[in-house]
Design a protein around this motif. Structure first.
Motif, mmCIF file in Angstrom:
data_model
loop_
_atom_site.group_PDB
_atom_site.id
_atom_site.type_symbol
_atom_site.label_atom_id
_atom_site.label_comp_id
_atom_site.label_asym_id
_atom_site.label_seq_id
_atom_site.Cartn_x
_atom_site.Cartn_y
_atom_site.Cartn_z
ATOM 1 N N LEU A 29 -33.762 89.036 71.665
ATOM 2 C CA LEU A 29 -33.615 89.201 70.214
ATOM 3 C C LEU A 29 -33.107 87.883 69.655
ATOM 4 O O LEU A 29 -32.288 87.211 70.274
ATOM 5 C CB LEU A 29 -32.582 90.286 69.911
ATOM 6 C CG LEU A 29 -32.897 91.682 70.388
ATOM 7 C CD1 LEU A 29 -31.674 92.574 70.195
ATOM 8 C CD2 LEU A 29 -34.091 92.249 69.641
ATOM 9 N N ARG B 74 -41.133 95.129 72.382
ATOM 10 C CA ARG B 74 -40.186 96.118 71.860
ATOM 11 C C ARG B 74 -40.486 97.525 72.353
ATOM 12 O O ARG B 74 -40.574 98.476 71.588
ATOM 13 C CB ARG B 74 -40.187 96.114 70.326
ATOM 14 C CG ARG B 74 -39.328 95.017 69.733
ATOM 15 C CD ARG B 74 -39.486 94.985 68.221
ATOM 16 N NE ARG B 74 -38.876 96.140 67.590
ATOM 17 C CZ ARG B 74 -37.585 96.236 67.292
ATOM 18 N NH1 ARG B 74 -36.781 95.247 67.570
ATOM 19 N NH2 ARG B 74 -37.102 97.296 66.703
ATOM 20 N N SER C 296 -31.912 92.187 74.589
ATOM 21 C CA SER C 296 -31.758 93.524 74.016
ATOM 22 C C SER C 296 -31.385 94.520 75.100
ATOM 23 O O SER C 296 -31.916 94.484 76.207
ATOM 24 C CB SER C 296 -33.069 93.939 73.367
ATOM 25 O OG SER C 296 -33.031 95.312 73.063
ATOM 26 N N THR D 27 -30.380 83.385 70.912
ATOM 27 C CA THR D 27 -31.045 84.624 71.316
ATOM 28 C C THR D 27 -30.115 85.385 72.249
ATOM 29 O O THR D 27 -29.266 84.793 72.902
ATOM 30 C CB THR D 27 -32.366 84.362 72.073
ATOM 31 O OG1 THR D 27 -32.079 83.545 73.178
ATOM 32 C CG2 THR D 27 -33.397 83.717 71.186
#
Ligand SMILES: [Zn+2]
Length: 268
Positions: free
Chosen positions: A200, A161, A224, A221
Motif C-alpha cells: 500500500l 487487492r 497490507s 509503502t
C-alpha cells in the motif's frame, strides 16, 4: 454425498441399483439415490437431519470429487471418494483418498469451498499427520475473483487487492508458504495460486508541530495485512497433473497452527 451404505457395504452412487435401500455412513439415516442427466449421481438424506453428510454440498463440489476419483482411477490408482481412515471421526472423511502406487502412502485430497473454522482444519491436518496420511488441500476459486483479474503473461493472471479467505492463508502456510492449487468448480480445471504481499502506498505528509516546527514525511509503502496480489497460473486439466510429496516441519504463527508430516501437491 457420493457414497452410501448398502447391505452394510460402501457403495458409490454411480454403481448403485435404482431400487436399493441406502443409508448414510455417518448418521445411518435413510438416503435416496439421485441420478439424472444434469447432476452427477449422488445420495441425499430423505429427511433433513443435522448430519454433517447433509451439510450443503453443491453440485459443483460433488462433480469435482467424482472427476478426481475417476481421473485417478483411469491411471490405475486406488482412489476412494468420501473415505474415512481408521478411527478418525466420520465427519473428517477425506473428499478423495488416493494411494501412491509403489509406496502405498495414502493422500487425502480436501476440497475447501467454505470457511470451516480454522481449528477444525487444524484438527483434521494433525490427525492426518499422526496417521501418516499425506494431505493436499484445494480451495475453490470463487467466480468473482475473475472480475478484477488482469493478464500478466501468457499463462498468468494477477488479481490485485485480493482478500484471501482464512482457510486459504492457512493452506498457503501448510504448503510451506509456497502457494496452493485452486479448483474452478465451473470449468473443473485447476490453477496454481500464489498470494504475494500487496504493498500500500502511504502518501507524503506535511504538518506543523507546536512552535511552528515544520514536519515532513516522505511517501512510503507498507505491506497490507488484509490484501494480497493473487497470482494465478493455468488452467490445468487434472489429466496433466501428477501428485508429489514432501515433508513439512511443525510450525505456528500468531493465528495458525500447522503439524509436521507429509504434504502433497500437484506437479506437471
Ligand atoms: Zn447422515
Amino acid at each position: 454425498m457420493l457414497v452410501a451404505l448398502w447391505q452394510g457395504q460402501r457403495i458409490e452412487a454411480e454403481d448403485a441399483p435404482r431400487d436399493g435401500r441406502y443409508h448414510c455412513p455417518g448418521c445411518r439415516g435413510e438416503v435416496i439415490l439421485k441420478r439424472g442427466r444434469k447432476v452427477c449421481a449422488h445420495f441425499a438424506h430423505k429427511a433433513s437431519t443435522g448430519c454433517v453428510g447433509s451439510r450443503g454440498e453443491t453440485r459443483a463440489h460433488l462433480a469435482l470429487k467424482s472427476l478426481i476419483t475417476q481421473t485417478l482411477r483411469r491411471r490405475g490408482l486406488r482412489a476412494e471418494p468420501e473415505y474415512t481412515m481408521g478411527r478418525v471421526p466420520w465427519e473428517r472423511r477425506a473428499d478423495v483418498m488416493v494411494w501412491a502406487p509403489r509406496s502405498n502412502i495414502p493422500v487425502a485430497i480436501e476440497l475447501q469451498r467454505s470457511s470451516l473454522p480454522i481449528r477444525e482444519l487444524e484438527q483434521r491436518a494433525f490427525s492426518y499427520c499422526r496417521m501418516g496420511v499425506a494431505q493436499l488441500w484445494i480451495p475453490f476459486l470463487q467466480p468473482q475473483t475473475w472480475d478484477s483479474a488482469q493478464r500478466c503473461d501468457e499463462e498468468g493472471w494477477i488479481v490485485p487487492r485480493y482478500a484471501p479467505r482464512q482457510h486459504e492463508l492457512w493452506i498457503h502456510g501448510l504448503n510451506n508458504h509456497e502457494g496452493y492449487w485452486m479448483a474452478d468448480p465451473e470449468t473443473r480445471q485447476f490453477w496454481r495460486a500464489y498470494p504475494e504481499a500487496h504493498a500500500l502506498t502511504v502518501k507524503e505528509a506535511l504538518w506543523y508541530e507546536k512552535g511552528a516546527i515544520k514536519r515532513y514525511r516522505e511517501p512510503t509503502t507498507r505491506l497490507s495485512k488484509r490484501y494480497r496480489n493473487l497470482i494465478l497460473r493455468g488452467p490445468f486439466s487434472l489429466d496433466d497433473l501428477k501428485i508429489s510429496f514432501s515433508e513439512r516441519r511443525p510450525e505456528r504463527s500468531q493465528y495458525f497452527n500447522w503439524p509436521g508430516g507429509k504434504i502433497a501437491t500437484f506437479v506437471q
